[in-house]
Structure formats: C-alpha cells, structure tokens
Enzyme design. Structure first.
Site, mmCIF file in Angstrom:
data_model
loop_
_atom_site.group_PDB
_atom_site.id
_atom_site.type_symbol
_atom_site.label_atom_id
_atom_site.label_comp_id
_atom_site.label_asym_id
_atom_site.label_seq_id
_atom_site.Cartn_x
_atom_site.Cartn_y
_atom_site.Cartn_z
ATOM 1 N N ARG A 72 51.868 32.929 40.959
ATOM 2 C CA ARG A 72 51.686 32.075 39.662
ATOM 3 C C ARG A 72 52.349 30.505 40.016
ATOM 4 O O ARG A 72 53.343 30.698 41.118
ATOM 5 C CB ARG A 72 52.287 32.652 38.573
ATOM 6 N N ASN A 74 55.057 27.722 39.338
ATOM 7 C CA ASN A 74 56.414 27.828 38.724
ATOM 8 C C ASN A 74 56.897 26.251 38.365
ATOM 9 O O ASN A 74 56.058 25.617 37.626
ATOM 10 C CB ASN A 74 57.482 28.434 39.620
ATOM 11 N N ASN A 120 61.605 26.145 42.810
ATOM 12 C CA ASN A 120 62.405 25.659 41.126
ATOM 13 C C ASN A 120 62.404 24.111 41.525
ATOM 14 O O ASN A 120 61.739 23.438 41.676
ATOM 15 C CB ASN A 120 63.457 26.609 41.140
ATOM 16 N N ASP A 170 68.368 27.060 39.441
ATOM 17 C CA ASP A 170 67.025 27.089 39.021
ATOM 18 C C ASP A 170 66.498 25.740 38.940
ATOM 19 O O ASP A 170 66.327 25.168 39.871
ATOM 20 C CB ASP A 170 66.937 27.931 37.618
#
Length: 266
Positions: A72, A74, A120, A170
């Site tokens: 997927r 991100n 990220n 992150d």
C-alpha cells in the site's frame, strides 16, 4: 503516515472558521498533497490519483505497484519544485518490500528507491538541494543530495541515528532554520533534531504513544499540527489514551515552518 486508515479525504478544512468538509473515496488513503489548481493528488489503494476538491472525482494517473498487491502507499509529499513523491510499505510488514516513487511535472512516474520497509518522513533543506528521508525500522534519518532540476537523488548517506528510547521515527517536516521535526511512533512525542549534528534539540510531549506525523500551519506557519494513531492499542491502552487517533495542534509553538510546496504539472 496517516493517524489511522481512512476512507475519506478532506476537501476543505478551515480551523479558524471551523469549516470541515469530506469526500468519500472508498479507498485506503496513504497521503495527499495540494495541487496548483486547488485539487488534490493522493496515494490511494488503487494508485496515484487526482482527487477533485469540489466533487471528489478521482482520476487515476499511475499505479507503479499494481504488480505488488501486498503493498500500500504510505507517506507522500511535494518537493520544492512541485513534484510528488510517494512511498510504499507491505501490508504484512515484509522487510524491504516497499519503494519510493516520483511523479514529475509531465505526469511521468519513476522509481527513486527500492528495498524500503516502511517509507515515511520526507523533508528538503531550505535550499532544496538536500533530501531527508525516513525508512522507519532503520531508526535513522537518511540524507541524499537532491537535483532540483530533475528530481534525481544521489547516493544514500546516514544523516544521524535515532536512539530506540525516543520511539520509531515516522512522519517528518522541517522548519525555517533547517531543523527537522520528527513524529515518534511509540515515543509519545514530536522532537526537533539538528540534521548536521544529530542532536535532539527540543520535544513536545503528547498524551498518546503512536505519534505519526507533523507539519506547520496557520497564518504564519507557527502552529504545529500533529497526527496520531490508535491502531493496535488494546482495551487498557485505549482507556489510558482516550485521545489516541486525534489530530493535535500546538498554537504558536515557538518555531516557524517552511512554505509548503504544491504539485505542478504541465
């Protein structure tokens, strides 16, 4: 990374006017950015797409991972010249299964990095010539020379490591002094880091463990917006963190962000 998986994209949010409108897109949304014409570009489950701001219409542009159904999209962001970069990760958390892609002004898509586990945070230095990047499980911020004319990145180097006690790195942004702001998953904080020395300069503690991303907003880019997640919390942790999954804002945080780039295409 978004605070939690969502099937909606916001088309107009005005905190001062408390105006909030949504469009249903029936897809996992990894990241969105604003286009020059006011519409959105988004990393949806089905691929990189334009999303109409007024009516929620979806126009698929590219799906560079159509052959990787286990992945997927991100985190994603526009570079200073208005290209869109979007990374991926495996739904089953398989190591080094993700990639980083670039959508150029001519709507051509190229793969910039491979072998990424959890793509990220992204940020560019104030002059645009340095690209900072986070592959979360590495516990480091990587750095690349960045060609603003072409969007090509140079060889990877390590800018600095993140001590595990701080939480997983992150989402990320940069302020107008060139310092990096990193959201720390399982770290209860957003922290300010010097990318040259690797020194942790400052942190805002949050009442939630899974802090996922941050960006500057407000009239003078002095408000710090912070997303968080509730996914994976057990019942006890939910009770201890009732605000998990919330969007937070620290008004007039004492620092100022960079003007955000928008996606531009021919």
């Amino acid at each position: 990374m978004l605070g939690r998986y969502t099937e909606r994209t916001d088309t107009h949010v005005s905190p001062p006017g408390k105006l909030h409108h949504t469009h249903q897109v029936d897809s996992l949304v990894g990241a969105i950015a604003i286009c020059e014409n006011g519409d959105f570009i988004a990393g949806l489950r089905e691929g990189i797409s334009f999303v109409g701001r007024s009516n929620g219409s979806i126009r698929l542009l590219h799906h560079p991972e159509a052959h990787l159904p286990q992945n997927r999209y991100n985190d994603g962001k526009c570079d200073p010249e208005g290209r869109f970069l979007i990374g991926s990760t495996a739904l089953n958390h398989k190591k080094q299964a993700g990639n980083l892609h670039l959508l150029d002004h001519d709507l051509q898509c190229t793969t910039q990095l491979q072998g990424i586990t959890m793509s990220n945070g992204m940020a560019w230095s104030p002059d645009g010539c340095t690209f900072y990047y986070i592959d979360t499980p590495t516990f480091e911020v990587a750095v690349f020379d960045y060609d603003t004319a072409t969007g090509r990145i140079g060889p990877k180097r390590s800018a600095f490591p993140i001590p595990e006690k701080e939480g997983l790195p992150d989402g990320m942004t940069i302020d107008n002094e060139g310092m990096l702001w990193i959201a720390h998953w399982d770290g209860w904080q957003v922290a300010r880091w010097n990318p040259v020395t690797g020194e942790k300069l400052y942190s805002f503690r949050l009442p939630v463990a899974f802090v996922t991303s941050c960006t500057f907003g407000g009239e003078n880019l002095q408000d710090l917006y912070i997303t968080s997640a509730s996914i994976g919390l057990n019942e006890k942790q939910h009770d201890e963190q009732p605000l998990a999954g919330s969007l937070f804002v620290i008004k007039n945080c004492g620092f100022q962000g960079m003007s955000p780039a928008v996606f531009r295409h021919h």
